[in-house]
Design a protein around this motif. Structure first.
Motif, PDB file in Angstrom:
ATOM      1  N   PRO A 140      31.901 -20.672 -22.845  1.00  0.00           N
ATOM      2  CA  PRO A 140      32.874 -21.689 -22.439  1.00  0.00           C
ATOM      3  C   PRO A 140      34.206 -21.120 -21.961  1.00  0.00           C
ATOM      4  CG  PRO A 140      31.770 -22.423 -24.413  1.00  0.00           C
ATOM      5  CD  PRO A 140      31.314 -21.003 -24.143  1.00  0.00           C
ATOM      6  N   SER A 141      34.716 -20.098 -22.633  1.00  0.00           N
ATOM      7  CA  SER A 141      35.997 -19.529 -22.206  1.00  0.00           C
ATOM      8  C   SER A 141      35.871 -18.882 -20.825  1.00  0.00           C
ATOM      9  CB  SER A 141      36.512 -18.517 -23.230  1.00  0.00           C
ATOM     10  OG  SER A 141      35.573 -17.470 -23.395  1.00  0.00           O
ATOM     11  N   THR A 142      34.755 -18.244 -20.567  1.00  0.00           N
ATOM     12  CA  THR A 142      34.531 -17.637 -19.255  1.00  0.00           C
ATOM     13  C   THR A 142      34.427 -18.719 -18.185  1.00  0.00           C
ATOM     14  OG1 THR A 142      33.310 -15.846 -20.308  1.00  0.00           O
ATOM     15  CG2 THR A 142      33.013 -16.108 -17.947  1.00  0.00           C
ATOM     16  N   ILE A 143      33.705 -19.767 -18.496  1.00  0.00           N
ATOM     17  CA  ILE A 143      33.546 -20.871 -17.544  1.00  0.00           C
ATOM     18  C   ILE A 143      34.900 -21.525 -17.269  1.00  0.00           C
ATOM     19  CG2 ILE A 143      32.549 -23.171 -17.247  1.00  0.00           C
ATOM     20  CD1 ILE A 143      30.090 -22.095 -18.816  1.00  0.00           C
ATOM     21  N   LYS A 144      35.685 -21.748 -18.329  1.00  0.00           N
ATOM     22  CA  LYS A 144      37.009 -22.374 -18.169  1.00  0.00           C
ATOM     23  C   LYS A 144      37.896 -21.535 -17.262  1.00  0.00           C
ATOM     24  CE  LYS A 144      37.533 -24.878 -22.507  1.00  0.00           C
ATOM     25  NZ  LYS A 144      38.264 -24.914 -23.785  1.00  0.00           N
ATOM     26  N   SER A 145      37.969 -20.241 -17.507  1.00  0.00           N
ATOM     27  CA  SER A 145      38.852 -19.397 -16.709  1.00  0.00           C
ATOM     28  C   SER A 145      38.387 -19.314 -15.258  1.00  0.00           C
ATOM     29  CB  SER A 145      38.982 -17.998 -17.316  1.00  0.00           C
ATOM     30  OG  SER A 145      37.746 -17.327 -17.283  1.00  0.00           O
ATOM     31  N   THR A 146      37.079 -19.257 -15.048  1.00  0.00           N
ATOM     32  CA  THR A 146      36.551 -19.204 -13.686  1.00  0.00           C
ATOM     33  C   THR A 146      36.913 -20.463 -12.918  1.00  0.00           C
ATOM     34  OG1 THR A 146      34.710 -17.810 -14.359  1.00  0.00           O
ATOM     35  CG2 THR A 146      34.455 -19.022 -12.298  1.00  0.00           C
ATOM     36  N   TYR A 147      36.670 -21.626 -13.530  1.00  0.00           N
ATOM     37  CA  TYR A 147      36.950 -22.877 -12.832  1.00  0.00           C
ATOM     38  C   TYR A 147      38.437 -23.170 -12.742  1.00  0.00           C
ATOM     39  CZ  TYR A 147      32.113 -23.753 -12.102  1.00  0.00           C
ATOM     40  OH  TYR A 147      30.835 -23.638 -11.649  1.00  0.00           O
ATOM     41  N   LYS A 148      39.220 -22.653 -13.678  1.00  0.00           N
ATOM     42  CA  LYS A 148      40.671 -22.804 -13.597  1.00  0.00           C
ATOM     43  C   LYS A 148      41.181 -22.077 -12.355  1.00  0.00           C
ATOM     44  CE  LYS A 148      44.600 -22.818 -16.693  1.00  0.00           C
ATOM     45  NZ  LYS A 148      45.086 -22.469 -18.022  1.00  0.00           N
ATOM     46  N   GLN A 149      40.663 -20.879 -12.108  1.00  0.00           N
ATOM     47  CA  GLN A 149      41.045 -20.114 -10.916  1.00  0.00           C
ATOM     48  C   GLN A 149      40.598 -20.837  -9.649  1.00  0.00           C
ATOM     49  OE1 GLN A 149      39.154 -16.371 -11.616  1.00  0.00           O
ATOM     50  NE2 GLN A 149      40.748 -15.618 -12.975  1.00  0.00           N
ATOM     51  N   LYS A 150      39.373 -21.366  -9.660  1.00  0.00           N
ATOM     52  CA  LYS A 150      38.866 -22.075  -8.483  1.00  0.00           C
ATOM     53  C   LYS A 150      39.679 -23.337  -8.211  1.00  0.00           C
ATOM     54  CE  LYS A 150      34.127 -20.415  -8.564  1.00  0.00           C
ATOM     55  NZ  LYS A 150      32.709 -20.777  -8.589  1.00  0.00           N
ATOM     56  N   MET A 151      40.058 -24.056  -9.272  1.00  0.00           N
ATOM     57  CA  MET A 151      40.865 -25.265  -9.110  1.00  0.00           C
ATOM     58  C   MET A 151      42.251 -24.926  -8.562  1.00  0.00           C
ATOM     59  SD  MET A 151      39.254 -28.042  -9.711  1.00  0.00           S
ATOM     60  CE  MET A 151      40.609 -29.164  -9.886  1.00  0.00           C
ATOM     61  N   ALA A 152      42.841 -23.843  -9.035  1.00  0.00           N
ATOM     62  CA  ALA A 152      44.153 -23.430  -8.552  1.00  0.00           C
ATOM     63  C   ALA A 152      44.091 -23.081  -7.070  1.00  0.00           C
ATOM     64  CB  ALA A 152      44.674 -22.244  -9.365  1.00  0.00           C
ATOM     65  N   THR A 153      43.060 -22.365  -6.668  1.00  0.00           N
ATOM     66  CA  THR A 153      42.886 -21.998  -5.265  1.00  0.00           C
ATOM     67  C   THR A 153      42.685 -23.249  -4.404  1.00  0.00           C
ATOM     68  OG1 THR A 153      41.877 -19.906  -5.919  1.00  0.00           O
ATOM     69  CG2 THR A 153      41.487 -20.639  -3.667  1.00  0.00           C
ATOM     70  N   SER A 154      41.864 -24.153  -4.882  1.00  0.00           N
ATOM     71  CA  SER A 154      41.603 -25.396  -4.161  1.00  0.00           C
ATOM     72  C   SER A 154      42.864 -26.247  -4.056  1.00  0.00           C
ATOM     73  CB  SER A 154      40.491 -26.173  -4.876  1.00  0.00           C
ATOM     74  OG  SER A 154      40.232 -27.373  -4.215  1.00  0.00           O
ATOM     75  N   ALA A 155      43.635 -26.308  -5.139  1.00  0.00           N
ATOM     76  CA  ALA A 155      44.873 -27.096  -5.142  1.00  0.00           C
ATOM     77  C   ALA A 155      45.884 -26.519  -4.157  1.00  0.00           C
ATOM     78  CB  ALA A 155      45.462 -27.144  -6.543  1.00  0.00           C
ATOM     79  N   LYS A 156      45.979 -25.199  -4.086  1.00  0.00           N
ATOM     80  CA  LYS A 156      46.900 -24.569  -3.134  1.00  0.00           C
ATOM     81  C   LYS A 156      46.500 -24.899  -1.700  1.00  0.00           C
ATOM     82  CE  LYS A 156      48.337 -20.684  -5.998  1.00  0.00           C
ATOM     83  NZ  LYS A 156      48.281 -19.240  -6.208  1.00  0.00           N
ATOM     84  N   ALA A 157      45.206 -24.851  -1.432  1.00  0.00           N
ATOM     85  CA  ALA A 157      44.723 -25.171  -0.084  1.00  0.00           C
ATOM     86  C   ALA A 157      44.990 -26.635   0.248  1.00  0.00           C
ATOM     87  CB  ALA A 157      43.231 -24.866   0.021  1.00  0.00           C
ATOM     88  N   ALA A 158      44.781 -27.528  -0.716  1.00  0.00           N
ATOM     89  CA  ALA A 158      45.031 -28.949  -0.485  1.00  0.00           C
ATOM     90  C   ALA A 158      46.507 -29.208  -0.239  1.00  0.00           C
ATOM     91  CB  ALA A 158      44.541 -29.767  -1.676  1.00  0.00           C
ATOM     92  N   LYS A 159      47.357 -28.546  -0.999  1.00  0.00           N
ATOM     93  CA  LYS A 159      48.809 -28.699  -0.827  1.00  0.00           C
ATOM     94  C   LYS A 159      49.236 -28.220   0.558  1.00  0.00           C
ATOM     95  CE  LYS A 159      53.192 -27.397  -2.937  1.00  0.00           C
ATOM     96  NZ  LYS A 159      53.832 -26.682  -4.058  1.00  0.00           N
ATOM     97  N   LYS A 160      48.700 -27.090   0.973  1.00  0.00           N
ATOM     98  CA  LYS A 160      49.028 -26.535   2.284  1.00  0.00           C
ATOM     99  C   LYS A 160      48.579 -27.492   3.393  1.00  0.00           C
ATOM    100  CE  LYS A 160      48.338 -22.353   5.027  1.00  0.00           C
ATOM    101  NZ  LYS A 160      47.700 -21.040   5.079  1.00  0.00           N
TER     102      LYS A 160
END
Length: 94
Positions: free
Chosen positions: A39-59
């Motif tokens: 679970p911790s590995t999954i959380k960190s992986t998807y947290k990074q993916k969400m951050a990247t996606s959010a930055k792209a959406a903001k841009k």
């Protein structure tokens, strides 16, 4: 339908069902131990993916707002700028 175990013992359908349940329980115990740390590995992986996606959406949102700003002037333009600024800042919280 009987299955032969070796040459002299036959298994009944009830025995097969019991064996199947036992094997399923053992499989769950083994896999649970394997997946327990994931679970911790999954959380960190998807947290990074969400951050990247959010930055792209903001841009993209800011680029769209800039394009709209060039086309639309006046009170409506001000409302667009305000809404975009408020919404774009929300993407930083993801």
């Amino acid at each position: 339908m009987d299955c032969l175990l070796g040459t002299s013992q036959a298994l009944s359908d009830g025995d097969l069902g019991e064996l199947e349940k036992t094997l399923e329980k053992q499989t769950v115990r083994i896999l649970a131990g394997f997946y327990k740390g994931r679970p911790s590995t999954i959380k960190s992986t998807y947290k990074q993916k969400m951050a990247t996606s959010a930055k792209a959406a903001k841009k993209t949102l800011k680029a769209s707002a800039g394009a709209l700003d060039q086309e639309v002037k006046g009170t409506f333009s001000t409302a667009i700028k305000t809404a975009v600024k408020e919404k774009a800042d929300g993407y930083d919280k993801l």
